[in-house]
Design an enzyme around this catalytic site. Structure first.
Site, PDB file in Angstrom:
ATOM      1  CG  ASP A  56      -1.896  -1.172   1.221  1.00 10.96           C
ATOM      2  OD1 ASP A  56      -2.156  -1.744   0.145  1.00 10.96           O
ATOM      3  OD2 ASP A  56      -2.373  -1.530   2.306  1.00 10.96           O
ATOM      4  CD  GLU A 175      -5.198  -1.246   4.887  1.00 13.73           C
ATOM      5  OE1 GLU A 175      -4.166  -1.942   4.958  1.00 13.73           O
ATOM      6  OE2 GLU A 175      -5.196  -0.015   5.069  1.00 13.73           O
TER       7      GLU A 175
END
Length: 279
Positions: A56, A175
């Site tokens: 990420d 997420e």
């Protein structure tokens, strides 16, 4: 697709699956344009992001670097730059991955801030972690993990403030749906260039941008708890990212995974909204 899947996907601005490479490239270009425009709108020229060694931050960091390079070329202004920040707690167990991520991102400037002293100093001042309410080792470790995330963001904002810059966040839909971020920690930022992407899309973009396989295929871990170093995100979730991605894209998933995702999304709603206030 169930009504809840559609509702949640819409709330998180989920990007549909990439139909082909052209769609992926278009999304990359859209994200870079967003970063550039956000800087212009703010009247600022510096971006700051902590690089952990995961896919990420590697992806967001590379997009940021490409965006400021484009701004320099378009404007002739060399003041546009990206600062990549290493934020280890003492010795990082996946140091090799973090180094590979920094090499891939290839930022204009690299800074390292070891947060161990700050976290430990704060711990020592908190009766809740020492005397007043003795905690189990596991609970203390969990609390300290959140403190690490918040201290890391304090460091990034200090660097951004000193350089008149903006702090980038790495949150994405896979997420966000699980509330898998620390409130006012890694959940605090000025812009989120990965918003709406599922985990597989972040991996695909990283691979397209030239990330080594060890980064784009790496098992994700927040790595905040010392009692379980390198604990995979999926162990904490109770579902796999493949299942989370499928859920967000309206595809069938096993009932247990569906229930876990919906239950966790509802439970963590407070993380995705502004602080409660009188209506």
């Amino acid at each position: 697709m169930s009504n809840r899947q559609a509702e949640i996907a819409a709330a998180l601005n989920v990007v549909p699956p990439f139909a082909n490479e052209a769609a992926l490239v278009a999304e990359v270009d859209r994200r870079k344009a967003f970063i550039k425009q956000t800087l212009r709108n703010a009247g600022l020229k510096v971006l700051v992001l902590g690089i952990s060694g995961g896919v990420d931050s590697s992806t967001a960091g590379r997009l940021a670097q490409l965006a400021v390079e484009a701004l320099r070329e378009e404007t002739g202004d060399s003041a546009y730059r990206f600062i990549a920040v290493r934020l280890p707690y003492a010795q990082q167990h996946d140091e090799e991955d973090a180094a590979a991520a920094m090499k891939f991102v290839n930022a204009d400037e690299e800074v390292t801030v070891n947060i161990a002293g700050g976290v430990q100093g704060l711990d020592a001042q908190l009766d809740a972690l020492t005397v007043a309410k003795p905690l189990t080792d596991a609970r203390r470790d969990f609390v300290r993990g959140n403190t690490k995330a918040r201290i890391r963001m304090v460091a990034q904002y200090a660097i951004a403030n000193a350089n008149d810059g903006l702090v980038i966040g790495t949150d994405h839909a896979a997420e966000a749906v699980m509330g898998f971020f620390t409130k006012f920690g890694d959940g605090a930022c000025d812009l989120t260039p990965l918003e709406g992407l599922v985990k597989g899309q972040v991996r695909a973009i990283a691979q397209y941008l030239g990330a080594p396989e060890k980064l784009f295929a790496k098992t994700p871990t927040a790595d905040l708890e010392e009692l379980t170093p390198g604990k995979p995100d999926e162990d904490a979730h109770g579902v796999t990212y493949q299942e989370i991605d499928a859920f967000l894209h309206g595809q069938p998933v096993r009932q247990e995974a569906y229930d876990t995702i919906v239950r966790t999304y509802d439970k963590t709603a407070h993380k995705r909204r502004q602080p409660y206030a009188p209506e």
